[in-house]
Write a protein that holds these residues in place. Structure first.
Motif, mmCIF file in Angstrom:
data_model
loop_
_atom_site.group_PDB
_atom_site.id
_atom_site.type_symbol
_atom_site.label_atom_id
_atom_site.label_comp_id
_atom_site.label_asym_id
_atom_site.label_seq_id
_atom_site.Cartn_x
_atom_site.Cartn_y
_atom_site.Cartn_z
ATOM 1 N N GLU A 45 0.852 -1.326 -0.094
ATOM 2 C CA GLU A 45 -0.018 0.037 0.027
ATOM 3 C C GLU A 45 0.958 1.067 0.044
ATOM 4 O O GLU A 45 1.740 1.437 0.829
ATOM 5 C CB GLU A 45 -0.858 0.046 1.252
ATOM 6 C CG GLU A 45 -1.925 1.293 1.234
ATOM 7 C CD GLU A 45 -3.033 1.019 2.156
ATOM 8 O OE1 GLU A 45 -3.229 2.073 2.894
ATOM 9 O OE2 GLU A 45 -3.456 0.010 2.350
ATOM 10 N N ASP A 46 0.565 2.179 -0.812
ATOM 11 C CA ASP A 46 1.326 3.507 -1.106
ATOM 12 C C ASP A 46 0.083 4.376 -1.181
ATOM 13 O O ASP A 46 -0.734 4.753 -0.294
ATOM 14 C CB ASP A 46 2.541 3.371 -2.103
ATOM 15 C CG ASP A 46 3.302 4.797 -1.861
ATOM 16 O OD1 ASP A 46 3.114 5.376 -1.067
ATOM 17 O OD2 ASP A 46 4.094 4.917 -2.773
ATOM 18 N N ALA A 47 -0.036 4.987 -2.593
ATOM 19 C CA ALA A 47 -1.120 5.877 -2.875
ATOM 20 C C ALA A 47 -2.241 5.286 -2.935
ATOM 21 O O ALA A 47 -3.554 5.539 -2.902
ATOM 22 C CB ALA A 47 -0.765 6.736 -3.891
ATOM 23 N N GLY A 48 -2.088 3.805 -3.517
ATOM 24 C CA GLY A 48 -3.103 2.558 -3.603
ATOM 25 C C GLY A 48 -2.807 1.432 -3.094
ATOM 26 O O GLY A 48 -1.786 1.343 -2.637
ATOM 27 N N ARG A 49 -3.343 0.436 -3.400
ATOM 28 C CA ARG A 49 -3.145 -1.001 -3.221
ATOM 29 C C ARG A 49 -2.694 -1.646 -4.432
ATOM 30 O O ARG A 49 -3.322 -1.593 -5.545
ATOM 31 C CB ARG A 49 -4.235 -1.599 -2.725
ATOM 32 C CG ARG A 49 -4.497 -1.263 -1.091
ATOM 33 C CD ARG A 49 -5.161 -2.071 -0.376
ATOM 34 N NE ARG A 49 -5.623 -1.536 0.822
ATOM 35 C CZ ARG A 49 -5.516 -2.397 2.267
ATOM 36 N NH1 ARG A 49 -5.469 -3.806 2.077
ATOM 37 N NH2 ARG A 49 -5.756 -1.555 3.313
ATOM 38 N N ALA A 50 -1.573 -2.609 -4.112
ATOM 39 C CA ALA A 50 -1.249 -3.608 -5.304
ATOM 40 C C ALA A 50 -1.061 -4.637 -4.698
ATOM 41 O O ALA A 50 -0.347 -5.122 -3.374
ATOM 42 C CB ALA A 50 0.207 -2.800 -5.640
ATOM 43 N N LEU A 51 -1.846 -5.649 -5.350
ATOM 44 C CA LEU A 51 -1.483 -7.080 -4.984
ATOM 45 C C LEU A 51 -0.500 -7.744 -5.806
ATOM 46 O O LEU A 51 -0.446 -7.561 -7.306
ATOM 47 C CB LEU A 51 -2.880 -7.852 -5.437
ATOM 48 C CG LEU A 51 -2.940 -9.368 -5.263
ATOM 49 C CD1 LEU A 51 -2.749 -9.763 -3.681
ATOM 50 C CD2 LEU A 51 -4.258 -9.849 -5.743
ATOM 51 N N VAL A 52 0.621 -8.183 -5.390
ATOM 52 C CA VAL A 52 1.895 -8.691 -5.855
ATOM 53 C C VAL A 52 2.063 -10.227 -6.031
ATOM 54 O O VAL A 52 1.699 -10.581 -4.919
ATOM 55 C CB VAL A 52 3.208 -8.054 -5.402
ATOM 56 C CG1 VAL A 52 4.402 -8.450 -6.291
ATOM 57 C CG2 VAL A 52 2.831 -6.428 -5.464
ATOM 58 N N VAL A 53 1.963 -10.889 -6.882
ATOM 59 C CA VAL A 53 2.392 -12.206 -7.357
ATOM 60 C C VAL A 53 3.896 -12.446 -6.922
ATOM 61 O O VAL A 53 4.682 -12.055 -7.778
ATOM 62 C CB VAL A 53 1.917 -12.872 -8.449
ATOM 63 C CG1 VAL A 53 2.233 -14.278 -8.636
ATOM 64 C CG2 VAL A 53 0.385 -12.618 -8.779
ATOM 65 N N THR A 54 4.246 -13.267 -5.813
ATOM 66 C CA THR A 54 5.366 -13.319 -5.351
ATOM 67 C C THR A 54 6.428 -14.100 -6.602
ATOM 68 O O THR A 54 7.755 -13.844 -6.741
ATOM 69 C CB THR A 54 5.637 -14.418 -4.172
ATOM 70 O OG1 THR A 54 4.728 -13.883 -3.238
ATOM 71 C CG2 THR A 54 6.873 -14.454 -3.686
ATOM 72 N N SER A 55 5.780 -15.031 -7.443
ATOM 73 C CA SER A 55 6.583 -15.673 -8.371
ATOM 74 C C SER A 55 7.076 -14.730 -9.630
ATOM 75 O O SER A 55 7.908 -15.190 -10.321
ATOM 76 C CB SER A 55 5.640 -16.960 -8.941
ATOM 77 O OG SER A 55 4.561 -16.534 -9.428
#
Length: 178
Positions: free
Chosen positions: A76-86
């Motif tokens: 989370e910064d200005a918005g949210r980001a869902l990051v895939v670890t792979s």
């Protein structure tokens, strides 16, 4: 007296060798433990910590880790980001230790995608090949997710889906709030 000094010296050498051997064992054990850690294990120790991340496809993100699961984490910064670890190529700001198991950590990528889908918000989906697609998430399967493509600046009421694209989990790098 000389014999006493000789035996004291031998005792000191013996103690020093024993101490070095124990230290070597500790270092070796620490290396074995470090070798067994996964990136998910190390990410578990980063809750609230700010990371900079580079992903396959060239995307760069930074933000505080606010949630994580099996194979994913959320920044989370200005918005949210869902990051895939792979899809992660490099991380900056990651600590050396591992965090405790628990929380939503055991929950997989499908869980996180269903959470995003439930909100029905517009997203930008970044793929590992560098493509960026816009729309909102629909059905989430065990190994894929539907993206209902539309411009992200169109109001929720007036969304006109151009296409429904099925994206495999392994092709996904990140999903960002639009």
């Amino acid at each position: 007296m000389r014999w006493d000094a000789l035996f004291d010296d031998l005792d000191g050498q013996w103690d020093a060798e024993q101490r070095l051997e124990r230290e070597g064992e500790v270092v070796d054990r620490l290396r074995r433990e470090q070798a067994a850690l996964t990136l998910d294990d190390r990410l578990a120790a980063t809750h609230g910590r700010r990371l900079s991340v580079e992903l396959l496809g060239g995307l760069r993100l930074s933000g505080a880790v606010v949630d994580l699961g099996d194979g994913w984490f959320q920044l989370e910064d200005a918005g949210r980001a869902l990051v895939v670890t792979s899809a992660v190529t490099t991380l900056t700001g990651l600590g050396r230790g591992a965090g405790p198991a628990g929380g939503s950590r055991r929950l997989g990528l499908g869980y996180a995608l269903r959470r995003v889908s439930r909100d029905r918000r517009s997203v930008r989906m970044h793929l590992v090949d560098g493509q960026v697609r816009e729309g909102h998430l629909g059905a989430v399967g065990a190994d894929h997710v539907e993206l209902h493509e539309h411009p992200v600046d169109v109001s929720a009421r007036r969304r006109e889906t151009r296409a429904v694209v099925v994206v495999t989990h392994r092709a996904l790098a990140a999903v960002l709030e639009a």
